[in-house]
Design an enzyme around this catalytic site. Structure first.
Site: not given
Ligand code: NAD
Length: 695
Positions: A106, A126
């Site tokens: 990210e 995730e």
């Protein structure tokens, strides 16, 4: 040491993330990167910035040491860092190698450019923790690699090699990553700054695609909430302005982090890491080398165990008594490898290479060079005695002598040798080349370095190693006996196989207990029962199961068991004959059959596991509650979204578990004493504590 190292290369600032082993974005590192960005911004001589990882990778994402602690949320957060990168007036280039995952990816997505070495593993994992990427990943990744690729990556959590992500990587670097990144940064200095957030995202087929994805996920996610929310977030990347999408992503992330599924998956993640720590064995204990191995017995287990070594590149000698048995074992191994090749999992060359690492023999003298030997002969103490006495003669000094026994006393086996410190149990699960779990059985005299070596070996052969003390059935099967016993008791009282299996499968077990029995073969537990009846004539008889076996119904291998099976198929088809047999027995035994709820089925089976787990914990057979959970997650198809039996009991509340047990004990059909709560369970329930909180 967690830090960001600031250096310069001409007009380029280089910020090197260093937080071994994976450059996790812990608080110290986040603060360091931010300080580096500020310093570069303030220095008029600097015209561009390169962000790179020290050691083997860019960044593995969040720092797991901070998981679930206030530090994870302390400023500067990853989101603050991302804002700072986006606001930089000087181009920031992410230089990616090794691994770039989760929060690490990210951050890279927020940079103005990305360069990479081939083979870097790019992922947003995730979902495996019941979450979604919460720092812009669901909004930025689709803008770079397209909606479909991004959604695939986010839903699977799987890594994709950098060279396959053309939209994400602006330039592939051939060799020297830092030098290539700095050269790239020079090229883009002074260009208008590009941000991923500003890229347009058009996807004309969005409605149909997301509709399809939602249906697919609803069918396979078994009620787990994260996959559906991942889709919602990626859909927002298409339908909403960027900042609104980010807000929605955050909201969904905050919802997910509070779900019991995510808590359970995070528990499982930590359980895996905790299991390799052995409290009285220091982490720096020197392990013994394992450059070559040997296996005794080329039957069901021995063949699979030998394959594990060959798969890890370790040469292995496979010994049998008779040529015929040896040939049969080798043929089975070859067939297994060829089946993998057919499925495209191995190349023909790999099959040859692995077979080439396995040396069959009838001669004990050929074992002299092995560093470890694993015995997988018949489950009879006399046979084990002969084998271990022989091994004691032929194995070199310092070799590890391991037994794959499922039920015999490892200390007794160790005493057959003059070197009990080198003896250990390695309890593989069938099929041994597939199943992840490995119970490492610690004998009274097993030395610490042998334990540490077995644990290291489990990782090398890609198994989940869990330490167990010596007892009948070790952790997994000792508990399973209680669980299976409840399934049989429920049959007598009014349930039928299909109802029990359906209830347990709805709870999340990969397979219900009676289907498992049909898969494993009813004859194995029958022979254990017969031995028990002979040793103890007063032992409770499992009449229904015995009668089934007397009919030769051993499960899939005989095409009939608790169910019937059609040739070549594995579907369990309910069989009226079995149902009649069950109902007839209840009548004969004077049991008035009653309607049993699915809830009662689940609670009795699971709490029976939990009560035995509590005893195992109290006796020190398991080192910690999470080890028991891991045994069930890795070896028994327990649903990871429930975190394992002990974690599940914790989440139900031990007070409630104990109350349910008392209710079951009042059932006149209950075996006296069966539902007496284990002392540890009662103690913790009274304190309002949990099994896992005790670790
Ligand atoms: P198996 O009968 O399939 O294989 C045993 C093999 O050992 C046979 O090929 C036999 O020829 C060979 N053998 C017997 N005596 C020998 C000797 N003296 N020297 C060399 N070879 C000899 O049995 P299995 O299912 O592979 O079980 C082996 C061990 O693994 C047992 O201790 C069993 O309890 C344990 N185990 C089995 C399972 C399972 O699901 N089958 C699971 C875990 C552990």
């Amino acid at each position: 040491m967690s830090e960001a190292i600031y250096s310069t290369d001409g007009a380029t600032a280089v910020i090197t993330m260093s937080n071994p082993p994976v450059n996790g974005l812990g608080h110290g590192l986040r603060a360091g990167i931010l300080a580096g960005l500020d310093k570069a911004a303030a220095d008029p001589a600097i015209r561009s910035i390169v962000l790179i990882g020290a050691g083997k990778m860019f960044s593995g994402g969040a720092d797991i040491k901070e998981f679930d602690t206030p530090k994870a949320l302390a400023e500067p957060t990853v989101r603050t860092l991302i804002t700072a990168i986006e606001q930089s007036k000087k181009p920031v280039v992410a230089a990616i190698h090794g691994v770039c995952m989760g929060g690490g990816l990210e951050v890279a997505l927020a940079c103005h450019y990305r360069v990479a070495l081939a083979g870097a593993q790019i992922a947003l994992p995730e979902v495996k923790l019941g979450l979604l990427p919460g720092a812009g990943g669901t909004q930025r990744l689709p803008r770079l690699v397209g909606v479909e690729t991004a959604l695939n990556m986010i839903l699977s959590g799987a890594a994709v090699p950098s060279e396959q992500l053309k939209g994400l990587v602006d330039e592939m670097i051939e060799a020297d990553l830092l030098r290539g990144a700095v050269a790239f940064a020079r090229k883009v200095e002074g260009h208008p700054l590009k941000l991923v957030r500003d890229l347009p995202l058009h996807y004309p087929g969005a409605d149909a695609f997301f509709g399809f994805a939602r249906n697919l996920v609803a069918a396979v996610a078994k009620g787990a909430p994260a996959p559906a929310k991942c889709i919602e977030a990626v859909a927002a990347a298409v339908s909403m302005p960027f900042d609104e999408g980010i807000r929605l992503e955050r909201e969904l992330f905050m919802q997910l982090i509070q779900t019991p599924e995510s808590a359970a998956l995070r528990h499982a993640f930590f359980a895996e890491r905790a299991a390799s720590r052995i409290p009285d064995v220091p982490e720096d204990t020197k392990t013994r080398p394992i450059a070559a191995a040997a296996v005794i017995g080329a039957g069901t287990m021995g063949g699979g165990i030998a394959m594990n070594f060959a798969n890890a590149g370790i040469p292995v000698t496979l010994l049998e008594m008779q040529q015929e048995a040896l040939d049969k074992g080798v043929v089975t191994i070859r067939k297994n490898y060829e089946a993998s090749a057919k499925k495209g999992k191995l190349t023909a060359a790999q099959v040859q290479e692995r077979l080439g690492l396995i040396t069959p023999t009838l001669n004990y003298a050929d074992l002299a060079q092995a560093y470890i030997v694993i015995e997988a002969v018949f489950e009879e103490i006399g046979v084990k005695e002969t084998v271990f006495k022989k091994l004691d003669e032929v194995m070199k000094q310092g070799a590890i002598l391991a037994s794959n026994t499922s039920t015999l006393d490892v200390d007794k086996i160790a005493a057959f040798t003059g070197r009990p410190q080198d003896v250990i149990g390695t309890h593989f699960f069938s099929p041994a080349n597939v199943m992840k779990l490995l119970e490492i059985v610690r004998g009274k005299k097993t030395s610490k370095d042998v334990l540490a070596t077995a644990m290291a070996l489990s990782k090398k052969i890609k198994k989940t190693g869990v330490i167990s003390g010596v007892c009948d059935g070790f952790i997994g099967n000792r508990m399973l006996a209680r669980y299976a016993g409840q399934a049989l008791a429920l049959l007598e009282e009014g349930a039928l196989p299909k109802q029990i299996d359906r209830a347990m499968e709805s709870f999340g077990m990969a397979m219900g207990p009676l289907r498992v029995s049909d898969l494993a073969g009813g004859d194995i537990s029958w022979s254990i029962r017969k031995r028990r009846y002979a040793e103890n004539p007063g032992a409770r008889r499992e009449v229904i199961a015995d009668r089934l076996c007397e009919l030769g119904r051993f499960g899939q291998k005989t095409s009939v068991g608790w169910y019937r099976y059609e040739p070549g198929k594995r579907d369990a088809i309910p069989d009226p004959l079995v149902e009649d047999l069950i109902v007839a027995y209840s009548k004969e035994a004077g049991i008035e059959r009653r309607k049993i709820s699915d809830e009662e089925i689940v609670q009795r089976c699971i709490f029976a596991l939990v009560n035995e787990g509590a005893r195992i914990l109290d006796e020190g057979i398991a080192q910690r509650a999470s080890d028991i959970d891991l045994v069930y997650l890795a070896g028994y198809g327990f649903p990871s979204s429930r975190g394992g039996p002990m974690f599940y009991a914790d989440s139900v509340g031990l007070f409630n578990v104990e109350r349910a047990m008392k209710r079951f004990a009042a059932n006149p059909r209950a075996v006296p004493g069966f539902w007496t709560p284990a002392p540890l369970l009662s103690r913790l329930a009274a304190q309002g504590a949990t099994f896992n909180g005790r670790d």
